[in-house]
Design an enzyme around this catalytic site. Sequence first.
Site, PDB file in Angstrom:
ATOM      1  N   GLU A  32      -5.009  -5.092  10.751  1.00 49.12           N
ATOM      2  CA  GLU A  32      -3.957  -3.717  10.741  1.00 49.12           C
ATOM      3  C   GLU A  32      -4.180  -2.728  12.270  1.00 49.12           C
ATOM      4  O   GLU A  32      -4.868  -2.166  12.380  1.00 49.12           O
ATOM      5  CB  GLU A  32      -3.975  -2.680   9.863  1.00 49.12           C
ATOM      6  CG  GLU A  32      -3.833  -3.201   8.165  1.00 49.12           C
ATOM      7  CD  GLU A  32      -3.564  -2.231   7.438  1.00 49.12           C
ATOM      8  OE1 GLU A  32      -2.348  -3.067   6.736  1.00 49.12           O
ATOM      9  OE2 GLU A  32      -3.696  -1.745   7.174  1.00 49.12           O
ATOM     10  N   HIS A  35      -9.204   1.190   5.407  1.00 53.18           N
ATOM     11  CA  HIS A  35      -8.203   0.956   6.206  1.00 53.18           C
ATOM     12  C   HIS A  35      -8.052   2.126   7.004  1.00 53.18           C
ATOM     13  O   HIS A  35      -9.551   3.424   7.061  1.00 53.18           O
ATOM     14  CB  HIS A  35      -7.000   1.889   5.247  1.00 53.18           C
ATOM     15  CG  HIS A  35      -5.277   2.263   5.671  1.00 53.18           C
ATOM     16  ND1 HIS A  35      -4.817   2.877   6.566  1.00 53.18           N
ATOM     17  CD2 HIS A  35      -4.477   1.273   5.177  1.00 53.18           C
ATOM     18  CE1 HIS A  35      -4.173   2.876   6.478  1.00 53.18           C
ATOM     19  NE2 HIS A  35      -3.707   1.415   5.971  1.00 53.18           N
ATOM     20  N   LYS A  86      -0.244   4.658  -0.332  1.00 58.87           N
ATOM     21  CA  LYS A  86      -0.560   5.351   0.686  1.00 58.87           C
ATOM     22  C   LYS A  86      -0.344   6.476  -0.279  1.00 58.87           C
ATOM     23  O   LYS A  86      -0.648   6.501  -1.545  1.00 58.87           O
ATOM     24  CB  LYS A  86       0.011   5.384   1.760  1.00 58.87           C
ATOM     25  CG  LYS A  86      -0.210   4.613   2.869  1.00 58.87           C
ATOM     26  CD  LYS A  86       0.108   4.888   4.013  1.00 58.87           C
ATOM     27  CE  LYS A  86      -0.537   3.327   5.332  1.00 58.87           C
ATOM     28  NZ  LYS A  86      -0.276   3.441   6.197  1.00 58.87           N
ATOM     29  N   GLY A 126       2.651   2.323  11.083  1.00 62.21           N
ATOM     30  CA  GLY A 126       3.799   3.402  10.680  1.00 62.21           C
ATOM     31  C   GLY A 126       4.477   3.830  12.002  1.00 62.21           C
ATOM     32  O   GLY A 126       5.233   4.825  12.069  1.00 62.21           O
ATOM     33  N   GLU A 179      -6.847   5.062   8.528  1.00 55.16           N
ATOM     34  CA  GLU A 179      -6.648   6.344   7.910  1.00 55.16           C
ATOM     35  C   GLU A 179      -7.466   6.584   6.896  1.00 55.16           C
ATOM     36  O   GLU A 179      -7.783   8.124   7.630  1.00 55.16           O
ATOM     37  CB  GLU A 179      -4.989   6.347   6.984  1.00 55.16           C
ATOM     38  CG  GLU A 179      -3.486   6.014   7.926  1.00 55.16           C
ATOM     39  CD  GLU A 179      -2.797   5.211   6.810  1.00 55.16           C
ATOM     40  OE1 GLU A 179      -3.056   5.564   6.010  1.00 55.16           O
ATOM     41  OE2 GLU A 179      -1.488   5.117   7.451  1.00 55.16           O
ATOM     42  N   SER A 189       4.218  -1.883  10.397  1.00 56.86           N
ATOM     43  CA  SER A 189       5.710  -2.687  10.526  1.00 56.86           C
ATOM     44  C   SER A 189       5.676  -3.496   9.955  1.00 56.86           C
ATOM     45  O   SER A 189       6.737  -4.080  10.832  1.00 56.86           O
ATOM     46  CB  SER A 189       5.920  -1.616  11.755  1.00 56.86           C
ATOM     47  OG  SER A 189       5.530  -0.672  11.712  1.00 56.86           O
ATOM     48  N   ASN A 206       0.722  -0.994  -0.460  1.00 51.73           N
ATOM     49  CA  ASN A 206       0.399  -0.171   0.003  1.00 51.73           C
ATOM     50  C   ASN A 206       0.702   1.139  -0.158  1.00 51.73           C
ATOM     51  O   ASN A 206       1.653   2.137   0.971  1.00 51.73           O
ATOM     52  CB  ASN A 206      -1.005   0.095   1.219  1.00 51.73           C
ATOM     53  CG  ASN A 206      -1.911   1.279   1.558  1.00 51.73           C
ATOM     54  OD1 ASN A 206      -1.475   2.183   0.285  1.00 51.73           O
ATOM     55  ND2 ASN A 206      -1.973   1.115   3.011  1.00 51.73           N
TER      56      ASN A 206
HETATM   57  P1  13P Z   1       3.146   0.797   7.478  1.00 56.73           P
HETATM   58  O1  13P Z   1       3.710  -0.782   6.719  1.00 56.73           O
HETATM   59  O2  13P Z   1       3.481   1.120   7.259  1.00 56.73           O
HETATM   60  O3  13P Z   1       3.338   0.209   9.489  1.00 56.73           O
HETATM   61  O4  13P Z   1       2.006   0.729   6.848  1.00 56.73           O
HETATM   62  C1  13P Z   1       0.897  -0.265   7.572  1.00 56.73           C
HETATM   63  C2  13P Z   1      -0.147  -0.084   6.921  1.00 56.73           C
HETATM   64  O5  13P Z   1      -0.714   0.763   7.258  1.00 56.73           O
HETATM   65  C3  13P Z   1      -0.993  -1.116   5.035  1.00 56.73           C
HETATM   66  O6  13P Z   1      -1.897  -0.424   5.096  1.00 56.73           O
END
Ligand code: 13P
Length: 252
Positions: free
Chosen positions: A169, A97, A13, A175, A99, A215, A11
């Site tokens: 997740e 997601h 983003k 992150g 976010e 992560s 992803n």
């Molecule tokens: P990270 O791998 O940067 O922690 O993000 C995970 C994520 O949100 C994948 O959709």
Amino acid sequence: MSERTPVIAGNWKMFKTNTEAAAYVAEFLELVVDAGSVEIVLCPPFTCLEAVRRGLDGSRVRVAAQNMHFKAEGAYTGEVSAPMLNEIGVADVILGHSERREFFCENDADLARKVGAALNSGIRPILCVGESDQEREAGGTNVKLRGQLEGGLAGVSAGQLSDMLIAYEPIWAIGTGKTATPEIAEEAISFIRGSLADQFDKVAAARVRILYGGSVNPGNIGALMAAENIDGALVGGASLDAAGFASIVKFG
Ligand code: 13P
């Protein structure tokens, strides 16, 4: 050994222009030609979906959008629909997601409509669920997960469940560099599978692939994938580098 083929999805983003995406695809394809039996998915931003899909033509790598609207068309400024994604060959879509839930106020009822719209259009939904730090500390992880599954999958039939993917997740792991241990991820994902068995049936729950995200990196993917119920990974930051993501894809 599970019969569920592993899925490794990256992803991106809100990262990468078209120029950056083209360079990535060229490098990445060379690196994954010899990858074993794993499904690979790249999830770029809307602006480079079509170019990435074209760049991947003839390869085994699938392309996913990071969101879509539940209506096929309409006066919804800034939104993109399933038929639009379908026409450019997008195979999958990430929905819910954390976010999107946090910054764009998406709720389980919206997500149920989006999941239904994706399934009806032949686009495979990747529904994300996960608890916050506070929810985990208060002992509310399972309640949160069950609520998100019941809400987001409200319109899905048992037969449709294996046409989609679920991604666990935990928000505290996204992150932050604070990956869930394989034990914590396995515990939550096996709870999710059990919850799906209650909501649908045991056969459907045993077939659906459930990914871990938060992560994930080349150093921890092997241990995560060794867990019985973890069928893949949804990778954020570590998917932005073609060589790093290719080594995650080749975890075996
Ligand atoms: P990270 O791998 O940067 O922690 O993000 C995970 C994520 O949100 C994948 O959709």
